[in-house]
Enzyme design. Structure first.
Site, PDB file in Angstrom:
ATOM      1  CE  LYS A   1      -0.470   5.950   7.572  1.00  0.00           C
ATOM      2  NZ  LYS A   1      -0.158   5.231   6.351  1.00  0.00           N
TER       3      LYS A   1
ATOM      4  CG  PHE B   1      -1.828   1.253   1.196  1.00  0.00           C
ATOM      5  CD1 PHE B   1      -2.983   1.259   0.429  1.00  0.00           C
ATOM      6  CD2 PHE B   1      -1.507   2.391   1.928  1.00  0.00           C
ATOM      7  CE1 PHE B   1      -3.799   2.384   0.386  1.00  0.00           C
ATOM      8  CE2 PHE B   1      -2.325   3.513   1.888  1.00  0.00           C
ATOM      9  CZ  PHE B   1      -3.470   3.510   1.121  1.00  0.00           C
TER      10      PHE B   1
ATOM     11  CG  ASP C   1       5.825   3.537   1.612  1.00  0.00           C
ATOM     12  OD1 ASP C   1       5.913   4.229   2.653  1.00  0.00           O
ATOM     13  OD2 ASP C   1       4.787   3.461   0.930  1.00  0.00           O
TER      14      ASP C   1
HETATM   15  C1  LIG Z   1      -0.462   5.477   4.847  1.00  0.00           C
HETATM   16  C2  LIG Z   1       0.541   5.039   3.870  1.00  0.00           C
HETATM   17  C3  LIG Z   1       0.765   5.728   2.662  1.00  0.00           C
HETATM   18  C4  LIG Z   1      -0.083   6.883   2.217  1.00  0.00           C
HETATM   19  O1  LIG Z   1      -0.049   7.960   3.081  1.00  0.00           O
HETATM   20  P1  LIG Z   1      -1.173   9.101   2.960  1.00  0.00           P
HETATM   21  O2  LIG Z   1      -0.722  10.126   3.968  1.00  0.00           O
HETATM   22  O3  LIG Z   1      -2.483   8.471   3.270  1.00  0.00           O
HETATM   23  O4  LIG Z   1      -1.119   9.622   1.590  1.00  0.00           O
HETATM   24  C5  LIG Z   1       1.802   5.308   1.863  1.00  0.00           C
HETATM   25  N1  LIG Z   1       2.563   4.253   2.200  1.00  0.00           N
HETATM   26  C6  LIG Z   1       2.378   3.560   3.331  1.00  0.00           C
HETATM   27  C7  LIG Z   1       3.271   2.412   3.657  1.00  0.00           C
HETATM   28  C8  LIG Z   1       1.356   3.913   4.206  1.00  0.00           C
HETATM   29  O5  LIG Z   1       1.156   3.208   5.312  1.00  0.00           O
END
Ligand SMILES: *Cc1c(COP(=O)(O)O)cnc(C)c1O
Length: 392
Positions: A243, A129, A214
């Site tokens: 986050k 994701f 990521d």
């Molecule tokens: C939450 C998340 C995203 C996207 O972040 P947003 O602030 O919702 O755009 C991308 N990569 C990972 C691994 C995530 O957990």
């Protein structure tokens, strides 16, 4: 009548009005223990006095100037982030997906300025994701998120994670980079082994590819290290984060080595809001807290305690829980009952947890919790599990 809020979320019918540490208070006064932390965002709990002070002090001085001018808060945060990571450079964004988007642009641009303009494809992994923009749904590869949105953005090749041979086979003359979450969060808390991640590093080095981790969800202490790559003994070339770095204020960053970033010259990328003074004030304070000498040892210690306690819960309710997964305080309970129902049962017991793919419930408490909070969560998880016991 069509809802005034675009109905893309199946929202739970509870509205919170106040938070304090790991607790949230709803409109009706009901108190909840928040072990979802706004999906791994509120790493320091709610309304942390240092973050509140950082934001309110900045709010009285200056909110926004644009990136046409120097932003001092960006300079101090970038200096700190590069001192404590592999990275040489940072770009600040408003969200995780924007940080990811830049990571992909940067990887393509790196190949372009390296005389390999044909290399634009990015190898990514099933269950991943990376957010919800057009490129992010292509990178995530989840058919549910792609359906109906027209042709998938070109250049993302999804393969199953965990098999280095499959990665090797997927590398072609157009491959630019490999993109992976060290722990898949939304996908169901799947931890990638250090050996596997080291293998990806080697494949990148052998083939002139960039390695993108990521760490939007795993970063800023969630796994017990400041960043999850620190468990592996290797470093990525590019690392989007978000986050927890804002502790609840929307902010992200794309970190990179000077080499990986060499194509990103003036005019190649931009943002109006990204890294504005409000975001930087909060993120500087959040990173300062995460870098305090006691912080990460506390996360490791409390995570061990939590994992132990969850192990006992698993043994007690074998008909509800199948498995515990995760690293640090990025924990997942793989269930034998529907995860959506379990999340609801936990909430009725006064505990907030978050669903994930693969019928997993994510347990993502603030990193500042104490053993007492863990025990309270266990009682509530236990109460939730009891509701699934079949009557004799
Ligand atoms: C939450 C998340 C995203 C996207 O972040 P947003 O602030 O919702 O755009 C991308 N990569 C990972 C691994 C995530 O957990």
């Amino acid at each position: 009548m069509f809802p005034v809020l675009l109905p893309t979320y199946n929202r739970t019918d509870v509205g919170f009005v106040r938070g304090e540490g790991p607790y949230l208070f709803a409109e009706d006064g009901q108190r909840y223990l928040d072990f979802g932390a706004g999906i791994a965002v509120n790493a320091f709990g709610h309304a942390h006095p240092r973050l509140v002070a950082a934001l309110t002090e900045q709010a009285q001085k200056l909110w926004h100037t644009s990136n046409l001018y120097r932003v001092p808060g960006q300079e101090s945060l970038a200096k700190r982030l590069t001192e404590v990571t592999f990275a040489d450079t940072c770009f600040f964004t408003n969200s995780g997906v924007e940080a990811c988007e830049l990571a992909w642009k940067m990887a393509r641009r790196y190949q372009y300025v390296s005389g390999k303009p044909e290399r634009f494809r990015i190898i990514c992994f099933q269950g991943a994701f990376h957010g919800r923009t057009m490129a992010a749904i292509a990178a995530g590869g989840n058919p549910k998120y792609l359906e109906g949105f027209g042709p998938k953005v070109e250049g993302f090749d999804s393969i199953p994670p965990g098999d280095l041979k499959a990665v090797e086979a997927a590398i072609g003359p157009e491959t630019a980079a490999i993109l992976i979450e060290p722990v898949q969060g939304e996908g169901g808390v799947r931890v990638m082994s250090p050996e596997y991640l080291r293998g990806l590093r080697k494949l990148c080095d052998d083939n002139g590819l960039l390695l993108i981790f990521d760490e939007v969800q795993t970063g800023v202490g969630r796994t017990g290290k400041l960043f999850a790559y620190e468990w592996t003994g290797i470093t990525p070339d590019i690392m989007p984060i978000a986050k927890a770095i804002g502790g609840g204020f929307p902010v992200g960053a794309c970190l990179a080595t000077a080499e990986a970033a060499k194509g990103m010259t003036a005019g190649t990328h931009g943002t109006t809001y990204g890294g504005n003074p409000l975001a930087m004030a909060v993120a500087n304070a959040a990173l300062e807290m995460a870098l305090e000498p006691d912080f990460l040892p506390h996360v490791e210690q409390i995570a061990n305690y939590m994992q132990q306690q969850m192990g006992r819960l698993l043994a007690e309710y074998p008909q509800v829980f199948a498995e515990i997964r995760g690293q640090g305080l990025l924990l997942g309970l793989k269930l034998k009952v529907p995860n959506v129902e379990f999340v609801n049962a936990a909430r009725r017991a006064g505990l907030l947890v978050v669903g994930a793919g693969d019928n997993v419930v994510r347990v993502l408490p603030p990193l500042t919790i104490t053993e007492e909070h863990v025990r309270e969560a266990m009682e509530k998880l236990s109460a939730a599990a009891k509701t699934f016991e079949t009557n004799p």
